[in-house]
Design a protein around this motif. Structure first.
Motif, PDB file in Angstrom:
ATOM      1  N   ASP A   2      15.329 -12.244  17.448  1.00  0.00           N
ATOM      2  CA  ASP A   2      15.005 -13.170  16.362  1.00  0.00           C
ATOM      3  C   ASP A   2      13.802 -12.721  15.531  1.00  0.00           C
ATOM      4  OD1 ASP A   2      17.132 -14.787  16.973  1.00  0.00           O
ATOM      5  OD2 ASP A   2      15.968 -16.240  18.126  1.00  0.00           O
ATOM      6  N   PRO A   3      12.727 -12.186  16.131  1.00  0.00           N
ATOM      7  CA  PRO A   3      11.623 -11.705  15.285  1.00  0.00           C
ATOM      8  C   PRO A   3      12.057 -10.604  14.324  1.00  0.00           C
ATOM      9  CG  PRO A   3      10.867 -12.000  17.535  1.00  0.00           C
ATOM     10  CD  PRO A   3      12.361 -12.155  17.565  1.00  0.00           C
ATOM     11  N   ASP A   4      12.940  -9.693  14.779  1.00  0.00           N
ATOM     12  CA  ASP A   4      13.457  -8.659  13.887  1.00  0.00           C
ATOM     13  C   ASP A   4      14.168  -9.290  12.692  1.00  0.00           C
ATOM     14  OD1 ASP A   4      12.548  -6.874  15.766  1.00  0.00           O
ATOM     15  OD2 ASP A   4      14.523  -6.329  16.531  1.00  0.00           O
ATOM     16  N   LEU A   5      15.000 -10.290  12.984  1.00  0.00           N
ATOM     17  CA  LEU A   5      15.766 -10.958  11.931  1.00  0.00           C
ATOM     18  C   LEU A   5      14.837 -11.638  10.932  1.00  0.00           C
ATOM     19  CD1 LEU A   5      18.297 -12.131  10.596  1.00  0.00           C
ATOM     20  CD2 LEU A   5      18.334 -13.903  12.363  1.00  0.00           C
ATOM     21  N   ALA A   6      13.867 -12.379  11.428  1.00  0.00           N
ATOM     22  CA  ALA A   6      12.974 -13.117  10.533  1.00  0.00           C
ATOM     23  C   ALA A   6      12.154 -12.179   9.659  1.00  0.00           C
ATOM     24  CB  ALA A   6      12.052 -14.022  11.358  1.00  0.00           C
ATOM     25  N   VAL A   7      11.598 -11.141  10.256  1.00  0.00           N
ATOM     26  CA  VAL A   7      10.770 -10.211   9.496  1.00  0.00           C
ATOM     27  C   VAL A   7      11.616  -9.412   8.509  1.00  0.00           C
ATOM     28  CG1 VAL A   7       9.325  -8.151   9.693  1.00  0.00           C
ATOM     29  CG2 VAL A   7       8.943 -10.085  11.214  1.00  0.00           C
ATOM     30  N   ARG A  60      27.009 -10.146   9.017  1.00  0.00           N
ATOM     31  CA  ARG A  60      26.670  -8.766   8.635  1.00  0.00           C
ATOM     32  C   ARG A  60      25.242  -8.681   8.099  1.00  0.00           C
ATOM     33  NH1 ARG A  60      31.652  -9.293   6.263  1.00  0.00           N
ATOM     34  NH2 ARG A  60      30.664  -9.636   4.249  1.00  0.00           N
ATOM     35  N   HIS A  61      24.880  -9.659   7.262  1.00  0.00           N
ATOM     36  CA  HIS A  61      23.554  -9.625   6.646  1.00  0.00           C
ATOM     37  C   HIS A  61      22.464  -9.789   7.699  1.00  0.00           C
ATOM     38  CE1 HIS A  61      25.938 -11.451   3.072  1.00  0.00           C
ATOM     39  NE2 HIS A  61      26.143 -10.157   3.187  1.00  0.00           N
ATOM     40  N   ASN A  62      22.721 -10.633   8.691  1.00  0.00           N
ATOM     41  CA  ASN A  62      21.747 -10.806   9.771  1.00  0.00           C
ATOM     42  C   ASN A  62      21.549  -9.511  10.548  1.00  0.00           C
ATOM     43  OD1 ASN A  62      21.500 -13.504   9.098  1.00  0.00           O
ATOM     44  ND2 ASN A  62      22.807 -14.239  10.740  1.00  0.00           N
ATOM     45  N   ALA A  63      22.649  -8.816  10.817  1.00  0.00           N
ATOM     46  CA  ALA A  63      22.547  -7.560  11.558  1.00  0.00           C
ATOM     47  C   ALA A  63      21.696  -6.549  10.793  1.00  0.00           C
ATOM     48  CB  ALA A  63      23.937  -6.994  11.835  1.00  0.00           C
ATOM     49  N   VAL A  64      21.869  -6.498   9.474  1.00  0.00           N
ATOM     50  CA  VAL A  64      21.067  -5.583   8.652  1.00  0.00           C
ATOM     51  C   VAL A  64      19.606  -6.001   8.670  1.00  0.00           C
ATOM     52  CG1 VAL A  64      20.675  -4.732   6.304  1.00  0.00           C
ATOM     53  CG2 VAL A  64      23.009  -4.914   7.192  1.00  0.00           C
ATOM     54  N   ASP A  65      19.344  -7.303   8.531  1.00  0.00           N
ATOM     55  CA  ASP A  65      17.960  -7.780   8.591  1.00  0.00           C
ATOM     56  C   ASP A  65      17.309  -7.434   9.924  1.00  0.00           C
ATOM     57  OD1 ASP A  65      17.553  -8.839   6.064  1.00  0.00           O
ATOM     58  OD2 ASP A  65      18.267 -10.835   6.596  1.00  0.00           O
ATOM     59  N   LYS A  66      18.065  -7.555  11.011  1.00  0.00           N
ATOM     60  CA  LYS A  66      17.520  -7.252  12.335  1.00  0.00           C
ATOM     61  C   LYS A  66      17.145  -5.776  12.452  1.00  0.00           C
ATOM     62  CE  LYS A  66      19.750 -10.906  15.069  1.00  0.00           C
ATOM     63  NZ  LYS A  66      20.707 -11.220  16.163  1.00  0.00           N
ATOM     64  N   VAL A  67      17.999  -4.906  11.938  1.00  0.00           N
ATOM     65  CA  VAL A  67      17.708  -3.465  11.987  1.00  0.00           C
ATOM     66  C   VAL A  67      16.465  -3.147  11.168  1.00  0.00           C
ATOM     67  CG1 VAL A  67      18.512  -1.230  11.136  1.00  0.00           C
ATOM     68  CG2 VAL A  67      20.022  -2.639  12.528  1.00  0.00           C
ATOM     69  N   ILE A  68      16.408  -3.679   9.952  1.00  0.00           N
ATOM     70  CA  ILE A  68      15.263  -3.415   9.082  1.00  0.00           C
ATOM     71  C   ILE A  68      13.986  -4.003   9.681  1.00  0.00           C
ATOM     72  CG2 ILE A  68      14.255  -3.953   6.832  1.00  0.00           C
ATOM     73  CD1 ILE A  68      17.120  -3.810   5.688  1.00  0.00           C
ATOM     74  N   GLY A  69      14.090  -5.215  10.201  1.00  0.00           N
ATOM     75  CA  GLY A  69      12.927  -5.853  10.804  1.00  0.00           C
ATOM     76  C   GLY A  69      12.417  -5.109  12.025  1.00  0.00           C
ATOM     77  N   GLN A  70      13.323  -4.548  12.818  1.00  0.00           N
ATOM     78  CA  GLN A  70      12.912  -3.790  14.001  1.00  0.00           C
ATOM     79  C   GLN A  70      12.093  -2.573  13.616  1.00  0.00           C
ATOM     80  OE1 GLN A  70      13.951  -0.629  15.232  1.00  0.00           O
ATOM     81  NE2 GLN A  70      13.223  -0.795  17.343  1.00  0.00           N
ATOM     82  N   ARG A  71      12.546  -1.848  12.596  1.00  0.00           N
ATOM     83  CA  ARG A  71      11.797  -0.666  12.165  1.00  0.00           C
ATOM     84  C   ARG A  71      10.446  -1.065  11.585  1.00  0.00           C
ATOM     85  NH1 ARG A  71      12.969   2.272  15.344  1.00  0.00           N
ATOM     86  NH2 ARG A  71      12.040   4.025  14.222  1.00  0.00           N
TER      87      ARG A  71
END
Length: 268
Positions: A43-48, A173-184
């Motif tokens: 969830d933090p990855d997604l939010a960020v 799909r959009h959440n998955a992309v947000d999670k990847v971007i947020g993780q980095r």
């Protein structure tokens, strides 16, 4: 859970797994700004990632703390504390997030609006078509939850050698992309401008917008792009690939970043 499965002849009661879906309320400085349906986890990855692609934050130091709210027993409320010096237009943000997609703007106006926040990509990276052809299978093998449920989208970042950097799954799909971007972003490995984003399903305008915010120059999808995604990619300097599967692909924008063994001219 138990389900009833019919094989064309006999109906049998069998155990099955389904994807978990719960709402996540994202808050900034304690103020609600978005509610999204997602698969719990990261969830933090997604939010960020969401805040980054909305243009609210730009640097790792903008984020001071990401925490679940103690007053929510289900863990479905997440508060992001950001640097007080970061200006947040809460009225614009909440109006944008909760508004209907039928906003009355044409595609060109929407693209121009995004470019006011994020400039087109400038990147001279080159990858081979042979390498790109291997990425969907690598992504699929890493989709552990999909292997059990069959009901999740995935987004994955690969380096220029074709090695998996990170993968996230979600019902959206959009959440998955947000999670990847947020993780980095949270790892401090940002921007991922030497990477390739691969998504399951189709590529939409929103996915291209998020990739642009993260400065990702190459986006590939296993299915089709929308017309607005193609237009956006062409104007944003992004290489856009569709139908990347079974050692085939269509390149819709900026093919100069892909190295082919041979290229033949289209016949009239």
């Amino acid at each position: 859970m138990l389900i009833l499965r019919w094989d064309g002849e006999v109906a049998r009661e069998l155990p099955d797994e389904v994807v978990e879906e719960e709402p996540l309320e994202i808050r900034v400085q304690g103020r609600p700004i978005s509610v999204t349906m997602r698969t719990p986890g990261h969830d933090p990855d997604l939010a960020v990632g969401f805040l980054l692609t909305e243009g609210i934050i730009r640097r790792r130091q903008d984020v001071l703390l990401v925490r679940h709210c103690d007053d929510n027993q289900d863990g479905n409320i997440l508060d992001v504390l950001i640097d007080p010096d970061v200006a947040v237009d809460f009225q614009r943000l909440t109006r944008h997030v909760f508004a209907s997609s039928s906003c009355g703007l044409c595609g060109k106006a929407t693209i121009d609006s995004v470019h006011c926040q994020f400039a087109p990509v400038q990147s001279d990276i080159v990858v081979s078509a042979e390498l790109l052809a291997t990425l969907p299978d690598k992504m699929r093998l890493a989709q552990t939850t999909f292997n059990r449920t069959g009901g999740l989208h995935a987004a994955a970042l690969f380096d220029l050698s074709g090695d998996l950097i990170t993968l996230r799954e979600d019902v959206g799909r959009h959440n998955a992309v947000d999670k990847v971007i947020g993780q980095r972003f949270l790892k401090g490995a940002f921007p991922p401008d030497q990477a390739i984003l691969v998504v399951s399903g189709r590529s939409s305008f929103e996915i291209m917008q998020k990739a642009l915010a993260a400065r990702i120059p190459i986006v590939a999808a296993v299915s089709a792009p929308s017309s607005l995604a193609v237009e956006f990619a062409r104007e944003s300097g992004q290489t856009l690939i569709g139908f990347l599967r079974e050692r085939r692909m269509n390149v819709y924008a900026h093919p100069h970043r892909i190295e082919f063994a041979s290229v033949s001219e289209a016949k009239p």
